[in-house]
Design an enzyme around this catalytic site. Structure first.
Site, short mmCIF file in Angstrom:
data_model
loop_
_atom_site.label_atom_id
_atom_site.label_comp_id
_atom_site.label_asym_id
_atom_site.label_seq_id
_atom_site.Cartn_x
_atom_site.Cartn_y
_atom_site.Cartn_z
N ASN A 1 -2.17 -93.63 -61.06
CA ASN A 1 -2.58 -95.04 -61.20
C ASN A 1 -2.82 -95.48 -62.63
O ASN A 1 -2.47 -96.59 -63.01
CB ASN A 1 -3.76 -95.35 -60.28
N LYS B 1 -0.60 -81.54 -65.75
CA LYS B 1 0.33 -81.79 -64.64
C LYS B 1 0.21 -83.25 -64.23
O LYS B 1 -0.73 -83.66 -63.56
CB LYS B 1 -0.01 -80.88 -63.46
N SER C 1 1.36 -86.79 -62.20
CA SER C 1 1.83 -87.06 -60.83
C SER C 1 3.35 -87.17 -60.81
O SER C 1 3.97 -87.66 -61.75
CB SER C 1 1.21 -88.38 -60.36
N GLU D 1 -9.56 -85.57 -50.76
CA GLU D 1 -9.08 -84.43 -49.95
C GLU D 1 -8.37 -83.41 -50.84
O GLU D 1 -8.53 -82.19 -50.66
CB GLU D 1 -8.15 -84.92 -48.83
N THR D 2 -7.58 -83.87 -51.83
CA THR D 2 -6.93 -82.93 -52.75
C THR D 2 -8.00 -82.21 -53.57
O THR D 2 -7.89 -81.00 -53.83
CB THR D 2 -5.96 -83.67 -53.70
N CYS E 1 -9.76 -96.10 -58.52
CA CYS E 1 -10.84 -95.38 -57.86
C CYS E 1 -12.13 -96.18 -57.89
O CYS E 1 -12.98 -96.04 -57.03
CB CYS E 1 -11.04 -94.05 -58.55
N GLU F 1 -10.56 -95.39 -48.19
CA GLU F 1 -10.02 -95.88 -49.46
C GLU F 1 -8.58 -96.34 -49.21
O GLU F 1 -7.71 -95.52 -48.90
CB GLU F 1 -10.05 -94.77 -50.51
N LYS G 1 -21.91 -88.15 -54.74
CA LYS G 1 -21.42 -87.76 -53.41
C LYS G 1 -19.98 -87.25 -53.47
O LYS G 1 -19.63 -86.50 -54.39
CB LYS G 1 -21.60 -88.94 -52.43
N GLY H 1 -17.02 -87.17 -56.72
CA GLY H 1 -16.74 -86.31 -57.87
C GLY H 1 -17.81 -85.31 -58.21
O GLY H 1 -18.86 -85.23 -57.57
N GLU I 1 -16.85 -87.49 -67.38
CA GLU I 1 -15.79 -87.55 -68.39
C GLU I 1 -16.05 -88.71 -69.33
O GLU I 1 -17.10 -89.33 -69.29
CB GLU I 1 -14.42 -87.79 -67.70
P1 NAD Z 1 -3.47 -87.06 -55.30
O1 NAD Z 1 -4.72 -86.31 -55.03
O2 NAD Z 1 -2.45 -87.15 -54.25
O3 NAD Z 1 -2.72 -86.44 -56.57
C1 NAD Z 1 -3.36 -86.25 -57.82
C2 NAD Z 1 -2.66 -85.13 -58.57
O4 NAD Z 1 -2.87 -83.91 -57.86
C3 NAD Z 1 -1.15 -85.30 -58.67
O5 NAD Z 1 -0.71 -84.81 -59.92
C4 NAD Z 1 -0.65 -84.44 -57.52
O6 NAD Z 1 0.68 -84.00 -57.71
C5 NAD Z 1 -1.64 -83.30 -57.56
N1 NAD Z 1 -1.78 -82.58 -56.28
C6 NAD Z 1 -1.54 -83.05 -55.03
N2 NAD Z 1 -1.81 -82.09 -54.11
C7 NAD Z 1 -2.26 -81.02 -54.80
C8 NAD Z 1 -2.71 -79.72 -54.43
N3 NAD Z 1 -2.77 -79.36 -53.15
N4 NAD Z 1 -3.12 -78.87 -55.39
C9 NAD Z 1 -3.09 -79.24 -56.69
N5 NAD Z 1 -2.65 -80.45 -57.11
C10 NAD Z 1 -2.25 -81.33 -56.18
O7 NAD Z 1 -3.92 -88.51 -55.80
P2 NAD Z 1 -2.99 -89.74 -56.16
O8 NAD Z 1 -2.46 -90.34 -54.91
O9 NAD Z 1 -2.03 -89.35 -57.24
O10 NAD Z 1 -4.05 -90.74 -56.84
C11 NAD Z 1 -4.85 -91.60 -56.09
C12 NAD Z 1 -6.23 -91.00 -55.87
O11 NAD Z 1 -6.82 -90.67 -57.12
C13 NAD Z 1 -7.19 -91.96 -55.22
O12 NAD Z 1 -7.92 -91.31 -54.21
C14 NAD Z 1 -8.10 -92.39 -56.36
O13 NAD Z 1 -9.36 -92.84 -55.96
C15 NAD Z 1 -8.16 -91.16 -57.17
N6 NAD Z 1 -8.54 -91.48 -58.55
C16 NAD Z 1 -9.78 -91.16 -58.98
C17 NAD Z 1 -10.18 -91.50 -60.28
C18 NAD Z 1 -11.57 -91.19 -60.79
O14 NAD Z 1 -11.76 -91.23 -61.99
N7 NAD Z 1 -12.53 -90.88 -59.93
C19 NAD Z 1 -9.28 -92.15 -61.13
C20 NAD Z 1 -8.02 -92.44 -60.65
C21 NAD Z 1 -7.65 -92.09 -59.36
#
Ligand code: NAD
Length: 492
Positions: free
Chosen positions: A159, A182, A184, A237-238, A291, A393, A463, A466, A470
């Protein structure tokens, strides 16, 4: 609508040990622009475990020499990177807009600028990597040092791909770690462009970038035996899956995860300013793909109808369109998969008995906006906090509004979520606003203000949003250094 995406497909390689390389088995991944269905704008290496291993080993080999560089010198290199990023803002902004769908004027250009700011900010913190002396008695000299972990795995979402990369890469490098980044699979192009700029100033292997999917790259990276620290931003979940992987080796993890942030509007709020602020806080300009999006709006019943009317009036004026068009306020949803997910929520909201569509709804199936993954700003009123749309979300431009009449009950509803990233208070009484800010369970609360994070403020979630912080000095020290105590017997 003419979509001004780059005419030729770019085919960047990835960065391993200072060299620009393909995946070991030669596989590639297409990157599409969400502005135009099916239009491929880039092709990047599709890595696997062998590529991850190569990158982590390169980072491990570079670590001893990099940690030995004086912190201020490491900072100086980051500052030079910041200068080059400033010069590259327009190119980065176009790449970001093309691959993420974020509008160039409202999102992509500001992201490119803040990425440079972050490298400059962390570049100036070299003098802060200091320890303390401890009073353990006359015969003892005891002091602490801040030491790097070693190889940091930095895993980022699509994003805001280079701002989030900078949140990790710049402080990790300043602290003396080496990094495997790494990006996305949906947005690797700007991250590779960022790496190219960094590499011009860094020794080989200090920063490595491996492109590919979560399963094929993220999992082997998070479980690699030479990775000493994981910094992850993405879905909750990731994040849980990564914590489980890290548990096997007790590897420290920083997590920036999802949110379902509340906005609490009191009847004495300045209605016009609050309506602009609610739109900013909901991150409509990023199609709600943030997020920190304030996606649950609690409005006092006395002003509920009038405020929603005002909000709808302002949202109707937002121009949704080509992300590369300077006139667009909002661009496109990042991918078909995400677009379909958002549409499914909108469909559910539109059919929810008792709920009301204030503005927006499912996107048209033909015409200008059907060329890409465009979704109009959508607001559902008369929602309940326990309905799915108010709990999950959505990561799209979908705001749910809920009326309230009792302040304590409104705060209870705002806190009734397993997330705790951000919260917003709209209120005319400063004391009440501050009391409310203190009562909300969130890592970041804004009062009468809906914009984004300021470089330097600790940022992270409560909660299930995170673990760790950062964007700040505290974040750098907490996330990328470990403390060592040294006791020296100096008794005569
Ligand atoms: P995602 O969890 O699907 O992917 C994030 C990254 O993790 C990608 O590079 C993806 O390839 C990698 N990944 C996916 N599965 C993995 C696994 N099993 N093991 C290791 N790496 C893996 O998230 P997304 O769809 O790319 O991004 C949207 C999400 O990110 C939303 O839930 C959003 O709220 C969150 N987000 C949080 C913040 C924050 O600062 N808290 C900022 C931006 C986005």
């Amino acid at each position: 609508m003419t979509v001004a995406v780059p005419p030729a497909t770019t085919r960047p390689k990835m960065l391993v040990g200072g060299a620009w390389v393909d995946a070991a088995d030669g596989r590639t991944l297409d990157v599409e622009t969400p502005a135009k269905r099916g239009r491929v704008i880039g092709r990047v290496p599709r890595s696997g475990a062998a590529d991850v291993d190569r990158a982590v080993r390169a980072a491990a080999a570079a670590f001893p020499a990099w940690r030995a560089v004086a912190p201020r010198e490491r900072g100086r290199l980051l500052t030079r990177i910041a200068d080059d990023l400033d010069a590259a803002v327009e190119d980065l902004a176009r790449t970001l807009a093309s691959e993420t769908g974020n509008a160039i004027r409202t999102q992509a250009r500001p992201e490119a600028k803040v990425t440079a700011d972050l490298f400059r900010y962390f570049g100036g913190l070299g003098g802060e990597l200091k320890g303390e002396t401890e009073a353990l008695g006359e015969g003892m000299l005891s002091y602490t040092r801040r030491e790097p972990f070693g190889v940091v795995a930095a895993i980022v979402p699509w994003n805001v791909p280079i701002q989030i990369s900078a949140w990790k890469v710049a402080p990790a490098l300043l602290a003396g770690n080496t990094v495997v980044l790494k990006p996305s699979a949906s947005a690797p192009l700007a991250a590779l462009a960022l790496a190219r700029i960094c590499q011009a100033h860094l020794p080989k292997g200090v920063l490595n970038v491996v492109t590919g999917t979560g399963d094929e790259v993220g999992t082997p990276l998070a479980s690699h035996p030479l990775v000493a620290k994981i910094s992850f931003t993405g879905n909750t979940e990731t994040g849980k899956a990564i914590l489980r992987l890290a548990a096997d080796r007790i590897v420290p993890v920083t997590l920036e995860l999802g949110g379902k942030s509340p906005q609490l509007l009191f009847p004495d709020a300045d209605s016009d300013r609050a309506a602009d602020g609610v739109i900013a806080a909901m991150r409509f300009a990023r199609q709600g793909q943030s997020c920190t999006a304030g996606s649950r709006l609690f409005v006092h019943e006395d002003v509920y109808d009038s405020f929603l009317d005002r909000l709808a009036g302002k949202l109707a004026k937002l121009k949704v369109g080509d992300p590369l068009d300077e006139a667009s306020d909002m661009g496109a949803i990042v991918s078909r998969q995400q677009f379909e997910k958002v549409c499914a929520y909108i469909d559910e909201g539109a059919r929810q008995p008792g709920a009301r569509t204030v503005i927006g709804g499912l996107p048209p199936s033909e015409g200008r906006l059907a060329e890409g993954y465009y979704v109009q700003p959508t607001v559902f009123a008369d929602m309940r906090n326990d309905w799915r749309l108010a709990r999950e979300e959505i990561f799209g431009p979908v705001l749910v509004a809920i009326p309230w009449h009792d302040e304590a009950d409104a705060i209870r509803m705002a806190n009734d979520t397993h997330y705790g990233l951000a919260a917003y208070v709209w209120c005319g009484d400063v004391a009440k606003a501050i009391r409310t800010a203190h009562a909300l369970d969130a890592g970041w609360v804004q009062v009468n203000q809906g914009g984004g994070q300021v470089v330097g403020q600790p940022y992270g979630g409560f909660k299930q949003s995170g673990l760790g912080r950062e964007n700040s000095l505290e974040g750098m020290l907490e996330s990328f250094t470990q403390r060592k105590s040294v006791n020296v017997n100096i008794a005569p």
